[in-house]
Motif scaffolding. Sequence first.
Motif, PDB file in Angstrom:
ATOM      1  N   LEU A 163      16.627  -9.165  -6.455  1.00 33.70           N
ATOM      2  CA  LEU A 163      15.534  -8.353  -5.922  1.00 33.70           C
ATOM      3  C   LEU A 163      14.722  -7.748  -7.068  1.00 33.70           C
ATOM      4  O   LEU A 163      15.254  -7.047  -7.918  1.00 33.70           O
ATOM      5  N   ASN A 164      13.395  -8.019  -7.069  1.00 32.00           N
ATOM      6  CA  ASN A 164      12.491  -7.489  -8.082  1.00 32.00           C
ATOM      7  C   ASN A 164      11.282  -6.895  -7.369  1.00 32.00           C
ATOM      8  O   ASN A 164      10.389  -7.611  -6.926  1.00 32.00           O
ATOM      9  N   LEU A 165      11.263  -5.564  -7.240  1.00 31.40           N
ATOM     10  CA  LEU A 165      10.199  -4.914  -6.474  1.00 31.40           C
ATOM     11  C   LEU A 165       8.834  -5.100  -7.132  1.00 31.40           C
ATOM     12  O   LEU A 165       7.820  -5.254  -6.437  1.00 31.40           O
ATOM     13  N   GLY A 166       8.800  -5.093  -8.448  1.00 29.85           N
ATOM     14  CA  GLY A 166       7.529  -5.306  -9.134  1.00 29.85           C
ATOM     15  C   GLY A 166       6.953  -6.669  -8.836  1.00 29.85           C
ATOM     16  O   GLY A 166       5.736  -6.824  -8.635  1.00 29.85           O
ATOM     17  N   LEU A 167       7.813  -7.672  -8.786  1.00 28.83           N
ATOM     18  CA  LEU A 167       7.358  -9.021  -8.481  1.00 28.83           C
ATOM     19  C   LEU A 167       6.858  -9.117  -7.039  1.00 28.83           C
ATOM     20  O   LEU A 167       5.861  -9.800  -6.762  1.00 28.83           O
ATOM     21  N   ILE A 168       7.538  -8.426  -6.108  1.00 28.35           N
ATOM     22  CA  ILE A 168       7.082  -8.398  -4.718  1.00 28.35           C
ATOM     23  C   ILE A 168       5.677  -7.790  -4.642  1.00 28.35           C
ATOM     24  O   ILE A 168       4.791  -8.307  -3.958  1.00 28.35           O
ATOM     25  N   GLN A 169       5.458  -6.702  -5.369  1.00 32.43           N
ATOM     26  CA  GLN A 169       4.132  -6.076  -5.389  1.00 32.43           C
ATOM     27  C   GLN A 169       3.080  -7.027  -5.938  1.00 32.43           C
ATOM     28  O   GLN A 169       1.970  -7.129  -5.394  1.00 32.43           O
ATOM     29  N   GLU A 170       3.417  -7.733  -7.021  1.00 37.58           N
ATOM     30  CA  GLU A 170       2.471  -8.671  -7.618  1.00 37.58           C
ATOM     31  C   GLU A 170       2.107  -9.782  -6.638  1.00 37.58           C
ATOM     32  O   GLU A 170       0.932 -10.159  -6.512  1.00 37.58           O
TER      33      GLU A 170
ATOM     34  N   ASP B 274      -0.949   2.929 -10.270  1.00 39.19           N
ATOM     35  CA  ASP B 274       0.232   2.835  -9.412  1.00 39.19           C
ATOM     36  C   ASP B 274       0.043   1.696  -8.417  1.00 39.19           C
ATOM     37  O   ASP B 274      -0.818   1.763  -7.533  1.00 39.19           O
ATOM     38  N   LYS B 275       0.824   0.640  -8.573  1.00 40.28           N
ATOM     39  CA  LYS B 275       0.678  -0.531  -7.701  1.00 40.28           C
ATOM     40  C   LYS B 275       0.940  -0.178  -6.246  1.00 40.28           C
ATOM     41  O   LYS B 275       0.262  -0.667  -5.338  1.00 40.28           O
TER      42      LYS B 275
END
Length: 949
Positions: free
Chosen positions: A208-215, A230-231
């Motif tokens: 799980l990578n929340l930053g990647l999900i946001q991207e 702030d993404k």
Amino acid sequence: MDLWEIILFFWAPISRHIGYFKDLNNNVETLKRKTKKLKRKHDEIQAEVEDAIPVGKRQKALVENWLTEVRNTENQVDSIRLELALRRICTHHSSRYTLGKRVVEKLEDIKKLNKKLKVKGVFHEVAESSRHPRVLEKQTSLPRGQQSTSGRTLEEIWQCLNEEKNGIIGICGMGGIGKTTLMKEINNRCTKTRDFDVVIWITVSKDLNLGLIQEEIGNRLGMKFDGNEDKGDKLFARLKNLRYLLILDDLWDSFSLVQVGIPKPDKQNRCKIAITSRSVTVCNAMGADKSIKVRALTPEEAWNLFSERCGDVVLSSEIRPVAEDVAKECSGLPLAIKTVGRAMCGKDKKEVWRNALRALKGASPEVPGMEREVFLPLKLSYDCLENDRIKSCFLYCSLFPEDYHIPIDGLVRYWAMEEGFIENVNNLEEASNKGHDIIERIKDACLLEDWSQISKFVRMHDLLRDLAIWITSSSSMEGSKFLVKAGEGLVQPPEENMWRGVVRISLIRNKIEHLKISPACPNLISLFLNENYQLRTIHSNFFELMPKLQILDLSSTGIESLPMSLLQLVNLRVLILSSCRDLVEVPPLGELKELQILDLSYSGLKNFPQGIESLVKLKRLDISETSFTAIPYTMIYGLTSLEEVSMMDLKENVDGATFSEAVNMKRLRSLRISLSSLNGFIAHDMFHRWFSGLTSFLVDVNKRFFRQLSNKQISICECDKFPCGIEGLTKHAFSLDLYKSKGLTSLSKFQGDLKSLRKLRVSECSGVECFIDWREVGDGAFQCLQRLDLYHLPNLEKVFDGGAPPPLNTSLQNLRIIRVFNCEKLSSLFSSSMVEQLHQLEELEIIQCIQMKEIIEGDKLPHNSFPKLRILELDRLPELESIFSQRFMFISLEDMKVISCPKLKKLPLFSSSIHEIKGVIEGEREWWEGLEWEDEKAKSLYTRIYKAS
């Protein structure tokens, strides 16, 4: 230049500067008016942009710049207006001049912005084609037909997405079952509807990578993130204006939607989130409003998919029978079907097909692609189990044959005993609770499933069983080694060299007749030989080289005796000899000092095993349905470690006096016992305190022995006089069954304490004339009663007498089910004054009461009578004329049966829609046509469930 020109040359700027001061008020009003008009135009264009973007377009750069300039100008105008308001009382000329100049400058800016609107073609289309369409279609293939398993699940998911109450939907199932394929179909279906502004697909996977999900969400929306912003806030600002469907595929861990910047779906924004996961727990942690379990394909669907992958080769009469067996071994798992089908495509030699079948049956990854594409993806779920103890329990389930009804209690008991975590709890019950919790965790990971609606059993998908066998096989580099040959039709046991080195062996459900070997098993802990019905003899030295054996199950075998080498199993904890009908002799068991569970139920033993009194660690003893000629009860009751005892239906039944000696078994928590009589019951407090400590009991007097309806049940047969002290039993019972007790005339006079009773069955008690006389019972006598069965009571004239209970009486406040069968003198069931007491009643069945004329007698019912009644059955009531003399309505009725009630003239009214009513109305055509109706609508509603007899 003449003087006039000189004056005009200098006057223009002077007059402009004077105007800043002199015309300030007029210019401010003009600025307000033009700013307001500009804002309206801004909002119109912004709305056009928002309408255009979700359907696969992007905002033009010139339009975006113009909108930004307008917003900046609005902010500056607001600043001027605020400053002007603050300086109203100020008459300083310089301040007035400065404000006036700024107002004129803003008027010029607005003029320029309005001029840009007129530039040809710029604002005619505010958006242009984008690289980010509303839905990105995905390649997929689903078994054809809406009536297929996949088709039904697909429609269920689609329906859930369209239900307002469901914001987050979980789609759960084991790896390879087809969750992603189903959601790809859902994704593609969205191209044909306008339900969502945008459909976003995110493949999450194990890490799980929340930053990647946001991207990925930002990329899908055509957004770019600056390094410092702030993404989450930016995503939230964008998504809150869209009706989105977010598909999170292959989610292994839960996360915070707020942290990522995803607005939570609700009824207002009408957004949806669909999650596919192998874990029910993950879906629950994400706040799923509905979870849908994806099932395996049916054999027919599996074959269609398999043959499609293999091609025409499977049409050969020589290949097809073997190919069908190969397809069955894939157990309806699409991933395995596709993998094996691809591997076998074009193979036209039956020998190759037979070799593949052998490999699949043996859980061997010989078939190309099986290890990499099937076992390893499935093993991810196993690897993600919380700890080694849970993994051990999962592997333990592979010891049972394919499609086996695995009894949860047995699984938990033996595995827990072997694992040794029973020492970390106080008793068997706590160990069982702990084990059940672990089973639930495995089920939540979709590695086990309930067997139909029978909650006492689970099953293991065949390919998950193959995975477990593969993990524990000699080819695997991890875990304990198993030898599993369960349900394979073996006539001879495996060769001795196969036994060496393994920790668990399962030969369950084979056809082995003799164990003539003496294998060396230095590491063996569990040995399952049960359900080898033809097994007759065991070699005298068979158990000699099994020093660590802890679990031995020989149940349902044909053995006649056990060899003396059994006594060398000094570490044995569990010995199961249940249903060994031909067993007549066992060695003295006193040498098995570590024995904690001994099951001799349904065995053929005539003599009680010697040495039982030495088993000081024995926690569970079952001698039910045995034919012992003499039972040393004092010896049994002297085993102070016993926690569970079962002595049902013995040839030599226990009487009450003998049973009373059990008061010394202070650790006992579960008791199942048959008594020959109630005589000798101890009435003093010591007995009551001991009995109150039991968490489960079944006391059967005179061999009635119904199946256990609750964990605290008493069944009494042919007992005409109930002795003092019976309240020591009944005050703690949840279920009471009274059968053929002629001396019983009314439950009002029953000596037992019935306040805790939840289920009561009275049958064939000819002396009962009235069930309850309210004048003879105290407050709350049946306050916990939920179910009442009155069967074959030939002299029962009234169920309730003495009017209604006193106003504050709490009796029957929890009664939910009433079933009355074959009570031939009963003319009515309730008085109208009793109805108010039955506000929790959900099911009412009255069958074959030949003198029943009305259900409720009286002339006035309380408002909103029977508010929870869902099921009504009236069957074979030849004299029934009415349910109640006056018109009233069942507001919650869902299921109704009226069968063979020829004198009934009016059917009950209900307020539910016909789509919620099921059941059957059955009777002669002449009776049907003579029914009286409130209106034609009522008749039409009932016509749908009428069946002519």
